[in-house]
Scaffold this motif. Structure first.
Motif, PDB file in Angstrom:
ATOM      1  N   MET A 150      87.495 -42.073 -89.119  1.00 33.01           N
ATOM      2  CA  MET A 150      86.656 -43.611 -88.874  1.00 33.01           C
ATOM      3  C   MET A 150      86.840 -43.651 -87.166  1.00 33.01           C
ATOM      4  O   MET A 150      86.563 -44.959 -86.681  1.00 33.01           O
ATOM      5  N   ASP A 187      81.740 -50.816 -91.095  1.00 34.57           N
ATOM      6  CA  ASP A 187      81.008 -51.137 -91.313  1.00 34.57           C
ATOM      7  C   ASP A 187      80.734 -52.673 -91.526  1.00 34.57           C
ATOM      8  O   ASP A 187      81.439 -53.151 -91.525  1.00 34.57           O
ATOM      9  N   ALA A 202      82.417 -49.846 -76.887  1.00 33.39           N
ATOM     10  CA  ALA A 202      81.251 -48.956 -77.136  1.00 33.39           C
ATOM     11  C   ALA A 202      81.108 -47.636 -76.916  1.00 33.39           C
ATOM     12  O   ALA A 202      81.051 -47.180 -77.920  1.00 33.39           O
ATOM     13  N   ASP A 250      80.603 -53.064 -84.702  1.00 30.06           N
ATOM     14  CA  ASP A 250      80.837 -51.951 -85.615  1.00 30.06           C
ATOM     15  C   ASP A 250      82.106 -51.443 -85.120  1.00 30.06           C
ATOM     16  O   ASP A 250      82.406 -50.303 -85.925  1.00 30.06           O
ATOM     17  N   HIS A 251      83.139 -51.623 -84.813  1.00 28.50           N
ATOM     18  CA  HIS A 251      83.846 -51.290 -84.335  1.00 28.50           C
ATOM     19  C   HIS A 251      85.191 -51.991 -83.972  1.00 28.50           C
ATOM     20  O   HIS A 251      85.219 -53.683 -83.370  1.00 28.50           O
ATOM     21  N   ARG A 270      87.498 -57.439 -84.001  1.00 32.54           N
ATOM     22  CA  ARG A 270      86.257 -56.773 -84.383  1.00 32.54           C
ATOM     23  C   ARG A 270      85.147 -57.190 -82.754  1.00 32.54           C
ATOM     24  O   ARG A 270      84.970 -57.727 -82.519  1.00 32.54           O
ATOM     25  N   ARG A 297      86.462 -43.950 -83.196  1.00 27.19           N
ATOM     26  CA  ARG A 297      85.311 -44.268 -82.480  1.00 27.19           C
ATOM     27  C   ARG A 297      85.085 -43.055 -81.143  1.00 27.19           C
ATOM     28  O   ARG A 297      86.028 -43.550 -80.224  1.00 27.19           O
ATOM     29  N   THR A 329      73.077 -47.517 -76.093  1.00 31.19           N
ATOM     30  CA  THR A 329      73.803 -46.927 -76.757  1.00 31.19           C
ATOM     31  C   THR A 329      73.163 -45.347 -76.711  1.00 31.19           C
ATOM     32  O   THR A 329      73.690 -44.531 -77.564  1.00 31.19           O
ATOM     33  N   TYR A 361      88.255 -47.570 -83.502  1.00 31.57           N
ATOM     34  CA  TYR A 361      88.098 -47.897 -84.983  1.00 31.57           C
ATOM     35  C   TYR A 361      86.700 -48.152 -85.592  1.00 31.57           C
ATOM     36  O   TYR A 361      86.454 -49.252 -84.673  1.00 31.57           O
ATOM     37  N   ARG A 362      85.816 -46.788 -86.061  1.00 33.17           N
ATOM     38  CA  ARG A 362      84.647 -47.777 -86.601  1.00 33.17           C
ATOM     39  C   ARG A 362      84.291 -48.302 -88.019  1.00 33.17           C
ATOM     40  O   ARG A 362      85.255 -48.068 -88.924  1.00 33.17           O
TER      41      ARG A 362
END
Length: 358
Positions: free
Chosen positions: A12, A115, A73, A134-135, A131, A14, A326, A112-113
């Motif tokens: 996971m 959900d 990101a 989403d990462h 956080r 990123r 992005t 890390y990614r």
């Protein structure tokens, strides 16, 4: 699925975004050309690419506004790539974007990614993670960025800077030179220092640099940052480009203070010359999800509202692309790489001698 994974699952991680050099065939370039002849925001993305290409082919001073949480990101390698190619001459950024790129250059740090619809933020706090939608990144490593990296630079600057004040643009140039010696050569600030790209940041304390100042042992000895002097330096720079006929162009990734800083210099140059006529940017691109109808600065449209202020010209190359940066930025950069080729460098005069700034 998210509940069965560890937060530091290697699967996971990123990955930071980058241009694919030497790609087989100009596939993205061809797609962007087709998109320009399509509709809605696909059409606007194609127009943004074409406009940025014309900026690069022309002499204007190209300024990039860099907002939102884009470095966390993974967009920062695209910004350094643009600087190394000479495709941007000036950078105005949020404070976080020019420091959070250091995270995954710190040994042992990974982003890390997760959900975003199935994550427990209370558990993340307990387990030691911050956080960004989403990462996530380790709290310990992020805090180390503030207490062990930015604070160390401020202590170093306090030891060797003999003047009572320093401009932000010189502060960030010195920080870039310092980062180069500390193993952060790929960072935005180190790249800007090597490429002689001035970096402006009106909200310097808003991020790891502010926390670093708070934790620095010699903060009281450090020079006071002179934001007003920054504005004069930026306006002088824009005035020189506009008055010489070179002109200025702007690209905004997001909106916010970086956008306003670069926009308002156009009105300041005009007022210097008696406000008899507008001194607009000759071209402008904004990629944003901000909607103009709510009155926010980020959504102020380049093709309409901004013309009333003299920031853009009615018949200028002005493109509003309402999409996620992005998505748009990687496609545009890949298209530029395919169009200009792997060895292309835009060579225009540097706007400032950064080593001579106060």
């Amino acid at each position: 699925m998210a509940g069965t994974r560890r937060n530091d699952d290697p699967g996971m991680i990123r990955e930071p975004m980058s241009v694919i050099e030497g790609a087989r065939g100009p596939s993205v370039l061809a797609m962007l050309g087709k998109m320009r002849r399509s509709a809605f925001q696909g059409r606007q993305l194609g127009e943004a690419f074409e406009t940025w290409k014309r900026m690069i082919e022309g002499p204007s001073l190209i300024c990039l506004g860099y907002a939102a949480s884009l470095s966390s990101a993974g967009m920062w390698p695209l910004v350094t790539w643009l600087m190394e190619r000479g495709y941007i001459d000036v950078l105005a950024s949020t404070s976080a974007n020019i420091t959070e790129d250091l995270l995954e250059q710190m040994e042992g740090t990974r982003v890390y990614r997760v959900d975003p619809d199935d994550v427990n933020d209370e558990s993340l706090w307990t387990e030691g993670y911050y956080r960004f939608y989403d990462h996530i990144v380790s709290k310990e490593r992020y805090d180390q960025l503030e207490t062990g990296t930015t604070s160390a630079f401020i202590d170093d600057l306090a030891e060797r800077w003999r003047k009572p004040s320093i401009t932000t643009v010189r502060f960030l140039h010195e920080m870039g030179l310092w980062l180069e010696t500390k193993g952060f050569r790929r960072s935005i600030l180190a790249t800007a220092a090597r490429c002689q790209v001035p970096v402006f940041c009106c909200g310097l304390p808003d991020g790891p640099i502010g926390e670093g100042y708070d934790k620095a042992k010699k903060a009281e000895m450090a020079p006071v940052v002179d934001f007003f002097r920054d504005y004069k330096i930026a306006t002088d720079m824009m005035d020189a480009a506009m008055s010489s006929g070179r002109g200025t162009s702007v690209v905004f990734l997001g909106g916010g203070v970086p956008k306003d800083f670069l926009q308002i210099t156009a009105t300041s140059v005009s007022s210097r010359h008696g406000n008899e006529e507008a001194m607009p940017h000759v071209g402008a691109i904004q990629i944003t999800t901000d909607n103009t109808i709510y009155g926010g600065l980020g959504g102020a449209a380049l093709k309409t509202e901004c013309i009333s202020w003299g920031k853009e010209a009615k018949h200028g190359d002005n493109v509003m692309c309402f999409t996620d940066v992005t998505i748009a930025l990687p496609l545009i950069c890949q298209g530029l790489a395919e169009h200009f080729g792997p060895d292309h460098r835009r060579r225009q005069p540097r706007p400032l001698n950064l080593a001579e700034l106060p």
